[in-house]
Enzyme design. Sequence first.
Site, PDB file in Angstrom:
ATOM      1  N   GLU A   1     -21.239  66.564 -60.382  1.00 17.44           N
ATOM      2  CA  GLU A   1     -22.142  65.677 -61.129  1.00 17.44           C
ATOM      3  C   GLU A   1     -22.789  66.380 -62.326  1.00 17.44           C
ATOM      4  OE1 GLU A   1     -21.934  64.137 -56.887  1.00 17.44           O
ATOM      5  OE2 GLU A   1     -22.221  66.105 -57.841  1.00 17.44           O
TER       6      GLU A   1
ATOM      7  N   LYS B   1     -29.113  50.055 -53.180  1.00 17.68           N
ATOM      8  CA  LYS B   1     -27.821  49.437 -52.863  1.00 17.68           C
ATOM      9  C   LYS B   1     -27.942  47.919 -52.723  1.00 17.68           C
ATOM     10  CE  LYS B   1     -23.659  50.508 -50.258  1.00 17.68           C
ATOM     11  NZ  LYS B   1     -23.054  51.375 -49.226  1.00 17.68           N
TER      12      LYS B   1
ATOM     13  N   PHE C   1     -30.093  58.662 -44.601  1.00 18.64           N
ATOM     14  CA  PHE C   1     -28.986  59.529 -44.998  1.00 18.64           C
ATOM     15  C   PHE C   1     -28.803  59.505 -46.517  1.00 18.64           C
ATOM     16  CE2 PHE C   1     -24.350  60.020 -45.834  1.00 18.64           C
ATOM     17  CZ  PHE C   1     -24.254  61.351 -45.475  1.00 18.64           C
ATOM     18  N   GLN C   2     -28.771  60.672 -47.113  1.00 21.21           N
ATOM     19  CA  GLN C   2     -28.608  60.877 -48.552  1.00 21.21           C
ATOM     20  C   GLN C   2     -29.674  60.155 -49.372  1.00 21.21           C
ATOM     21  OE1 GLN C   2     -24.461  60.167 -49.673  1.00 21.21           O
ATOM     22  NE2 GLN C   2     -23.987  62.308 -49.221  1.00 21.21           N
TER      23      GLN C   2
ATOM     24  N   MET D   1     -25.624  89.193 -71.792  1.00 23.27           N
ATOM     25  CA  MET D   1     -26.963  89.161 -72.372  1.00 23.27           C
ATOM     26  C   MET D   1     -27.985  89.828 -71.461  1.00 23.27           C
ATOM     27  SD  MET D   1     -28.637  88.487 -75.050  1.00 23.27           S
ATOM     28  CE  MET D   1     -27.858  87.232 -76.079  1.00 23.27           C
TER      29      MET D   1
END
Length: 577
Positions: free
Chosen positions: A67, A179, A129-130, A492
């Site tokens: 993502e 949802k 969940f999630q 760096m």
Amino acid sequence: METLKERKTSVKSKTTLKISGAEAIIHCLVAEGVDLLYGYPGGAIMPVYDELYKFQDKLTHILTRHEQGATHAAQGYARVTGKVGVAMATSGPGATNLVTGLADAQIDSTPMVCITGQVTRHLLGSDAFQETDIIGISTPVTKWNYQVTRAEEIPEILAKAFYIARSGRPGPVLIDITKNAQIDEFDFSYTPCTGVRSYNPFPKPDVTQIEAAAALINNAKKPLIVFGQGVILGEAEEQLKTLVEKAGIPAAWTILGLSALDTNHPLNVGMVGMHGNYAPNMLTNECDVLIAIGMRFDDRVTGSLDTYAKQAKIIHFDIDPAEINKNVKVDVAVLGNSKETLGLILPLINKTEHTTWHNQFKDKYKIEFDAVINKDIHPTKEKLTMGEVIEQINIASNNSAVIVTDVGQHQMIACRYAKFNQSKSNITSGGLGTMGFALPAAIGAKMGRMDREVVAIIGDGGYQMTIQELGVIFQHKVPVKIVVLNNDHLGMVRQWQELFFEKRYASTVMVNPDFVKIAEGYHIKSKRISERSELQSTIAEMMASKEAYFLEVKVEKEDNVFPMIPSGASVSEVRLK
């Protein structure tokens, strides 16, 4: 495929027109002119992906491998096109994986809309969940965010999201959609947003401030312009060029301002900041009028604020009132879109030449050329340098490529030595400094501008943070060019350890895999070089390729980037070695 218009006709016999929230999201995206978006599906966003499947002729969805890659690809797309980039993810970890890209877009003023799925409304706050509170998490790193819990909200909220993302000082917006809101049906209609109460993205320029700024510029003996990305976002490149040439003012840039003015323009005097050019840094503390255009006086530009341009009158052109006097107190503030404000001041500016002043820049450039630049791009040492790689890319591309850089030594070298003859050509993570940015951003940039060559310049450290996005290049045949400058270190950090931590190289040595074999595993043409004799011909071969090309260049391990202003030091305390 049945269109929404046809649907309306077909249901005339019915009393209502109803579509699902998920379908409404797709129609909203199409109405906003979105034709390409990046994302990763999951349970909480699945209804939207189901509708995407039905609308493949109108919207192209690119499945990234992470993502975060979706957000950076959307950023790259936005930066080269000027359009709003779009990314989409599911709830929970899918949503939280967007946060780095959101933060990057926020600080670099990149227009982006992210859409996330969320658990159903009745489960909110239950640790389902999630489920994560992505609204709470993303609030500090978005221009605006909102959680949609009813399908009826979708058209208005998405219209508002795109308006806020693109208007004024651009930035990222996140819309979290439960949802149930995706599944429920409602009577759909869409009206683009043209304004939001209490939100004033386009401040009206104050004529008295413009007149005051013009008076300071006309009376200046040693004026200096420092321009940033606000020129590019405001599409004010021509106005900037006209001002520079009419007033005869040396003009320097921040790394996000790079490419707004042709790098070969005789009044373009280089980059300011920690690894900027010697002349504009040193002469910042000698100019009598400093004209800042679309830049925010970042700490990497100013160094110590206690000593920054104290002798100068400061004029600040910016669209965001929050930036005025935030870091540097200014004498004249000109609020507004840079194209408009520069257009208003141009008739008031006297035709001038500051020959003696400009010669001071030339003299200091000669000092830097002899001490640093010539050694970087025409080295005598055995090992290849990053600077000479960038120089060969300039030659092979005729200064016309889009250069997308990651973060580290290679980024500073590319920004110092890349040459550009058109705007929107330097794509980099400026304010956040996100390692892993370049590969997915280059994919987005190339897909946004298939007519231009896009070259990603990446270090061996940052490359491995998003290396999985090679899968997108393979699957979608994206003809992007990838150059990994491999010094087997986190370069760096290693440089800082050498200069400021008595060479205690803690956790900066990289034991790297075979990058060529990995690229070949994705069926990408690949090559590794380590000899100077191979460089020019290989770069030419890469740039001539019509397909994706991966090039690993083994470079000097302990090369440092100079000039350098130590952290917290004055811009006058520039180190050339």
